[in-house]
Design a protein around this motif. Structure first.
Motif, PDB file in Angstrom:
ATOM      1  N   GLN B   2       1.025  -1.189  -0.083  1.00  0.00           N
ATOM      2  CA  GLN B   2       0.010  -0.156   0.214  1.00  0.00           C
ATOM      3  C   GLN B   2       1.003   1.188   0.028  1.00  0.00           C
ATOM      4  OE1 GLN B   2      -3.372  -0.711  -0.082  1.00  0.00           O
ATOM      5  NE2 GLN B   2      -3.705   1.585  -0.236  1.00  0.00           N
ATOM      6  N   LYS B   5      -1.810   5.404   2.270  1.00  0.00           N
ATOM      7  CA  LYS B   5      -2.462   5.002   3.259  1.00  0.00           C
ATOM      8  C   LYS B   5      -3.367   5.839   3.967  1.00  0.00           C
ATOM      9  CE  LYS B   5       1.525   1.747   4.456  1.00  0.00           C
ATOM     10  NZ  LYS B   5       2.436   1.316   5.280  1.00  0.00           N
ATOM     11  N   ASN B   7      -5.016   6.143   7.534  1.00  0.00           N
ATOM     12  CA  ASN B   7      -5.146   4.880   8.589  1.00  0.00           C
ATOM     13  C   ASN B   7      -6.560   5.001   9.238  1.00  0.00           C
ATOM     14  OD1 ASN B   7      -2.756   3.736   8.192  1.00  0.00           O
ATOM     15  ND2 ASN B   7      -1.660   5.404   9.003  1.00  0.00           N
ATOM     16  N   GLY B 104      -5.565   5.875  -1.947  1.00  0.00           N
ATOM     17  CA  GLY B 104      -5.499   5.306  -0.560  1.00  0.00           C
ATOM     18  C   GLY B 104      -6.961   4.415  -0.256  1.00  0.00           C
ATOM     19  N   THR B 105      -7.212   4.047   1.028  1.00  0.00           N
ATOM     20  CA  THR B 105      -8.127   3.192   1.128  1.00  0.00           C
ATOM     21  C   THR B 105      -9.512   3.941   1.474  1.00  0.00           C
ATOM     22  OG1 THR B 105      -7.491   2.889   3.482  1.00  0.00           O
ATOM     23  CG2 THR B 105      -7.038   1.148   1.643  1.00  0.00           C
TER      24      THR B 105
END
Lengths: 115, 113
Positions: B2, B5, B7, B104-105
């Motif tokens: 990844q 990120k 978080n 990113g997620t």
């Protein structure tokens, strides 16, 4: 202006089958990119088409292929479907004249479920 | 691996307060960063961007800060409004104009009225 349109909106396939997803870019856009967004993840770049040729490619196997037509619309083909191919597939279009990421517009996506 | 990120999967903020969304990256080749906002059943929409030669970019209620040495960027929204409730994605590109984005997620922001 309809923006970026994708079809179908939802699709269910079984493992081993093949699928074709379609994208019509925003009016005036000639570049199309495809992304895969798995559940809980961010979109991942698959490839980009410009002038009917693949211009850039991400880390996806050859099972993922595409095509761009003279009217700039595009297809994403996935062969030998795996369960892990279940995801939201996003199409994004942009005008090559600007070369700016900000002018890249995303469609609503096609949700593919592989059983 | 990844490379970008986010978080915090979710964040709740009171209406009118500041929302701060964070993003870290590992690839030092990234040169251009963008934030996207995504509502359900819609594609991501561009919000704001920043080049690596800057450390701040502002657009109305949205400000993006970049700390290149820490490989960290943040998006500040002030004041937060109910319509800001969405999933926010941080994205990076190797150079300005390269549309191959690494995302990113995402962080789901909920604004509490």
């Amino acid at each position: 202006d309809a923006g970026v349109t994708q079809s179908p909106t939802h699709l269910i396939k079984t493992r081993g089958q093949q699928v074709t997803l379609r994208c019509s870019p925003k009016s005036g856009h000639d570049t199309v990119s495809w992304y895969q967004q798995a559940l809980g993840q961010g979109p991942q770049f698959i490839f980009q088409y410009y002038e009917e040729e693949e211009r850039q490619r991400g880390n996806f196997p050859d099972r993922f292929s595409g095509h761009q037509f003279p009217n700039y619309s595009s297809e994403l083909n996935v062969n030998a479907l795996l369960l892990g191919d279940s995801a939201l597939y996003l199409c994004a279009s942009s005008p090559s004249v600007t070369g700016l990421q900000e002018t890249q517009y995303f469609g609503p996506g096609t949700r593919l479920l592989v059983l | 691996d990844q490379q970008v990120k986010q978080n915090s999967p979710s964040l709740s903020v009171q209406e009118g307060r500041i929302s701060i969304l964070n993003c870290d990256y590992t690839n030092s080749m990234f040169d251009y960063f963008l934030w996207y906002k995504k509502y359900p059943a819609e594609g991501p929409t561009f919000l704001i961007s920043i080049s690596s030669i800057k450390d701040k970019n502002e657009d109305g209620r949205f400000t993006v800060f970049l700390n290149k040495s820490a490989k960290h960027l943040s998006l500040h929204i002030v004041p937060s409004q109910p319509g800001d409730s969405a999933v926010y994605f941080c994205a990076a590109a190797i150079d300005f104009g390269n549309e191959k984005l690494t995302f990113g997620t995402g962080t789901r922001l909920t604004i509490i009225p």
